[in-house]
Design a protein around this motif. Structure first.
Motif, PDB file in Angstrom:
ATOM      1  N   ARG A  31       0.752  -1.258   0.032  1.00  0.00           N
ATOM      2  CA  ARG A  31      -0.005  -0.076  -0.045  1.00  0.00           C
ATOM      3  C   ARG A  31       1.031   1.233  -0.027  1.00  0.00           C
ATOM      4  NH1 ARG A  31      -5.162  -0.205   0.693  1.00  0.00           N
ATOM      5  NH2 ARG A  31      -5.218   1.911   1.704  1.00  0.00           N
ATOM      6  N   GLU A  32       1.704   1.603  -0.979  1.00  0.00           N
ATOM      7  CA  GLU A  32       2.618   2.621  -1.142  1.00  0.00           C
ATOM      8  C   GLU A  32       2.394   3.159  -2.180  1.00  0.00           C
ATOM      9  OE1 GLU A  32       6.899   1.510  -0.432  1.00  0.00           O
ATOM     10  OE2 GLU A  32       5.990  -0.352   0.260  1.00  0.00           O
ATOM     11  N   ASN A  33       2.489   4.534  -2.212  1.00  0.00           N
ATOM     12  CA  ASN A  33       2.189   5.335  -3.426  1.00  0.00           C
ATOM     13  C   ASN A  33       3.396   5.385  -4.538  1.00  0.00           C
ATOM     14  OD1 ASN A  33       3.783   7.824  -2.927  1.00  0.00           O
ATOM     15  ND2 ASN A  33       2.510   8.483  -1.120  1.00  0.00           N
ATOM     16  N   LEU A  34       3.167   5.893  -5.642  1.00  0.00           N
ATOM     17  CA  LEU A  34       4.176   5.812  -6.661  1.00  0.00           C
ATOM     18  C   LEU A  34       5.555   6.709  -6.491  1.00  0.00           C
ATOM     19  CD1 LEU A  34       5.062   4.599  -9.296  1.00  0.00           C
ATOM     20  CD2 LEU A  34       4.074   6.699 -10.427  1.00  0.00           C
ATOM     21  N   ASN A  35       5.338   7.688  -5.732  1.00  0.00           N
ATOM     22  CA  ASN A  35       6.365   8.602  -5.250  1.00  0.00           C
ATOM     23  C   ASN A  35       7.310   7.781  -4.297  1.00  0.00           C
ATOM     24  OD1 ASN A  35       6.541  10.987  -6.470  1.00  0.00           O
ATOM     25  ND2 ASN A  35       5.055  11.968  -5.055  1.00  0.00           N
ATOM     26  N   GLU A  36       6.825   7.068  -3.278  1.00  0.00           N
ATOM     27  CA  GLU A  36       7.403   6.269  -2.450  1.00  0.00           C
ATOM     28  C   GLU A  36       8.093   4.946  -2.885  1.00  0.00           C
ATOM     29  OE1 GLU A  36       4.595   6.964   1.462  1.00  0.00           O
ATOM     30  OE2 GLU A  36       3.951   5.480  -0.024  1.00  0.00           O
ATOM     31  N   SER A  91       7.925  12.955 -15.592  1.00  0.00           N
ATOM     32  CA  SER A  91       7.326  13.847 -16.092  1.00  0.00           C
ATOM     33  C   SER A  91       5.898  13.948 -16.330  1.00  0.00           C
ATOM     34  CB  SER A  91       7.937  14.354 -17.601  1.00  0.00           C
ATOM     35  OG  SER A  91       7.296  12.987 -18.405  1.00  0.00           O
ATOM     36  N   ILE A  92       5.318  13.038 -15.424  1.00  0.00           N
ATOM     37  CA  ILE A  92       3.770  12.868 -15.374  1.00  0.00           C
ATOM     38  C   ILE A  92       3.391  13.337 -13.794  1.00  0.00           C
ATOM     39  CG2 ILE A  92       3.868  10.964 -16.817  1.00  0.00           C
ATOM     40  CD1 ILE A  92       3.398   9.139 -14.338  1.00  0.00           C
ATOM     41  N   ASP A  93       2.225  13.687 -13.700  1.00  0.00           N
ATOM     42  CA  ASP A  93       1.499  13.919 -12.591  1.00  0.00           C
ATOM     43  C   ASP A  93       1.134  12.597 -11.821  1.00  0.00           C
ATOM     44  OD1 ASP A  93       1.434  16.684 -12.961  1.00  0.00           O
ATOM     45  OD2 ASP A  93      -0.448  16.642 -14.204  1.00  0.00           O
ATOM     46  N   LEU A  95       9.323  -2.344 -13.448  1.00  0.00           N
ATOM     47  CA  LEU A  95       8.356  -1.163 -14.208  1.00  0.00           C
ATOM     48  C   LEU A  95       7.326  -1.609 -14.859  1.00  0.00           C
ATOM     49  CD1 LEU A  95      11.833   1.080 -15.062  1.00  0.00           C
ATOM     50  CD2 LEU A  95       9.960   1.737 -13.449  1.00  0.00           C
ATOM     51  N   GLU A  96       7.492  -2.718 -15.561  1.00  0.00           N
ATOM     52  CA  GLU A  96       6.250  -3.221 -16.317  1.00  0.00           C
ATOM     53  C   GLU A  96       5.111  -3.147 -15.567  1.00  0.00           C
ATOM     54  OE1 GLU A  96       5.933  -4.199 -19.618  1.00  0.00           O
ATOM     55  OE2 GLU A  96       7.907  -2.875 -20.098  1.00  0.00           O
ATOM     56  N   GLY A  97       5.120  -3.819 -14.447  1.00  0.00           N
ATOM     57  CA  GLY A  97       4.093  -3.941 -13.455  1.00  0.00           C
ATOM     58  C   GLY A  97       3.482  -2.643 -13.022  1.00  0.00           C
ATOM     59  N   LEU A  98       4.344  -1.677 -12.817  1.00  0.00           N
ATOM     60  CA  LEU A  98       3.948  -0.282 -12.553  1.00  0.00           C
ATOM     61  C   LEU A  98       3.425   0.463 -13.483  1.00  0.00           C
ATOM     62  CD1 LEU A  98       6.954   0.770 -10.090  1.00  0.00           C
ATOM     63  CD2 LEU A  98       4.985  -0.056  -9.275  1.00  0.00           C
ATOM     64  N   SER A  99       3.835   0.414 -14.788  1.00  0.00           N
ATOM     65  CA  SER A  99       3.358   1.206 -15.832  1.00  0.00           C
ATOM     66  C   SER A  99       1.989   0.658 -16.145  1.00  0.00           C
ATOM     67  CB  SER A  99       4.516   0.749 -17.033  1.00  0.00           C
ATOM     68  OG  SER A  99       4.404  -0.453 -17.412  1.00  0.00           O
ATOM     69  N   PHE A 100       1.791  -0.370 -15.905  1.00  0.00           N
ATOM     70  CA  PHE A 100       0.277  -1.060 -16.477  1.00  0.00           C
ATOM     71  C   PHE A 100      -0.629  -0.496 -15.250  1.00  0.00           C
ATOM     72  CE2 PHE A 100      -3.041  -4.052 -15.501  1.00  0.00           C
ATOM     73  CZ  PHE A 100      -3.665  -4.305 -16.832  1.00  0.00           C
ATOM     74  N   TYR A 119       8.097   4.435 -19.745  1.00  0.00           N
ATOM     75  CA  TYR A 119       9.229   4.708 -19.315  1.00  0.00           C
ATOM     76  C   TYR A 119      10.399   4.306 -20.142  1.00  0.00           C
ATOM     77  CZ  TYR A 119       9.828  -0.407 -18.838  1.00  0.00           C
ATOM     78  OH  TYR A 119       9.811  -1.754 -19.046  1.00  0.00           O
ATOM     79  N   GLU A 120      11.461   5.113 -20.011  1.00  0.00           N
ATOM     80  CA  GLU A 120      12.585   4.985 -20.771  1.00  0.00           C
ATOM     81  C   GLU A 120      13.915   4.969 -20.064  1.00  0.00           C
ATOM     82  OE1 GLU A 120      15.052   8.375 -23.592  1.00  0.00           O
ATOM     83  OE2 GLU A 120      12.949   7.898 -24.012  1.00  0.00           O
TER      84      GLU A 120
END
Length: 332
Positions: A268-273, A289-291, A311-316, A322-323
């Motif tokens: 239960r962590e947000n993307l910033n964390e 570069s995203i909100d 990153l694949e899981g998070l991007s979904f 991501y690059e």
């Protein structure tokens, strides 16, 4: 800055703006960080030893600094031996002499203190971003440093105590010794044990610090000693720096201890964390570069994962692309 350093060393509550300002100063220059670490190490010793040593200390410093002798003389006239004022002036002088002067002073006071031997040697072990490091201390205590962490300890412990300083995160498996407590000093907390295993999370850039216990009992206090708590196996204590509060809860074993076995766990962590942890874990610089929706939380568990797999899981989940370019990642 001197006032902020003094408040921090005294365990006083800092405002959010003060914390940001102090952290920025510490992180701005490696010499600032080393200076702060060294002062923190000797801050705990009692006032009488500082008063007794003051005159000889300044005589030695005068001999060492040569051209800046007048600064020390002005200082000696203005000060009465109080430890707090001593370090305020030391931090001013450090702007000129920085680490060399502080190290000389540290070793001198240590050599006059019966807690340490006359031949004092400090060891410092540091793990870089993307790196984990196992350290064995003189008493056979095993310390596993998480990424971007540092431990400072005497080469030989004293006869009556074992004290170290931690910056970052580490798992400790402390060699049991009923007559010689093991004490860990962090930026906001002090942890004392006799023989046990536990995790300490104390990254300077965080506002939340924690201790999680696997075996044995652990005593935890804040720097001002106004908060104290004793933990048993399976418990975790969290300290909120901005509110100066403790909270104790049942721990999540994988989340707290999994990192030392290369298990990356999010609960239960947000993307910033998450991005902060990933940058530290893999040693990448991550820019976005995203909100970022701070309310959208993510849970997941990975065993020895690649950065691409995470990153694949998070991007979904968060719908981003991501690059990766060498050691930099752009979230877009």
């Amino acid at each position: 800055m001197e006032e902020l350093l003094l408040k921090k060393l005294n365990g006083e509550l800092l405002s959010t703006d003060e914390i940001i300002k102090l952290d920025a100063w510490i992180e701005n220059d490696q010499k600032n960080r080393e200076l702060f670490d060294q002062i923190s190490l000797i801050w705990k010793y009692d006032q009488d030893k500082f008063d007794n040593a003051r005159n000889e200390v300044w005589q030695r410093l005068q001999h060492n600094i040569g051209k800046s002798e007048h600064i020390i003389e002005d200082y000696a006239k203005e000060n009465t031996g109080h430890k707090s004022r001593y370090f305020l002036s030391l931090s001013r002088i450090a702007a000129v002499f920085l680490l060399a002067t502080t190290l000389a002073l540290t070793l001198y006071i240590f050599s006059k203190n019966s807690v340490l031997s006359e031949e004092v040697v400090l060891i410092q072990k540091e793990s870089l971003s993307g790196q984990k490091l196992t350290v064995i201390l003189p008493d056979s205590t095993i310390v596993k440093l998480n990424a971007n962490s540092k431990i400072i300890a005497p080469k030989e412990f004293s006869d009556d105590t074992r004290e170290v300083t931690l910056i970052g995160e580490a798992f400790f498996d402390v060699k049991k010794n009923p007559i010689k407590p093991f004490v860990i000093h962090t930026e906001n907390l002090d942890v004392e044990v006799l023989g046990t295993s536990f995790n300490v999370n104390s990254y300077p850039e965080n506002q939340v610090f924690s201790v999680a216990v696997a075996t044995g009992r652990v005593a935890v206090s804040n720097k001002g000693q106004s908060l104290k708590s004793e933990l048993t196996p399976g418990e975790k204590i969290t300290f909120q720096a901005n509110s100066n509060k403790f909270s104790v809860a049942e721990l999540d074993w994988d989340r707290e201890f999994g990192w030392k076995d290369n298990k990356l766990v999010f609960k239960r962590e947000n993307l910033n964390e998450i991005l902060t942890r990933l940058a530290r874990w893999y040693g990448f610089e991550i820019q976005s570069s995203i909100d970022i929706d701070k309310e959208k939380l993510f849970s997941g568990s990975y065993e020895n994962p690649t950065i691409q797999a995470v990153l694949e899981g998070l991007s979904f989940v968060y719908q981003f692309e991501y690059e990766i370019n060498k050691n930099k990642i752009l979230i877009k």
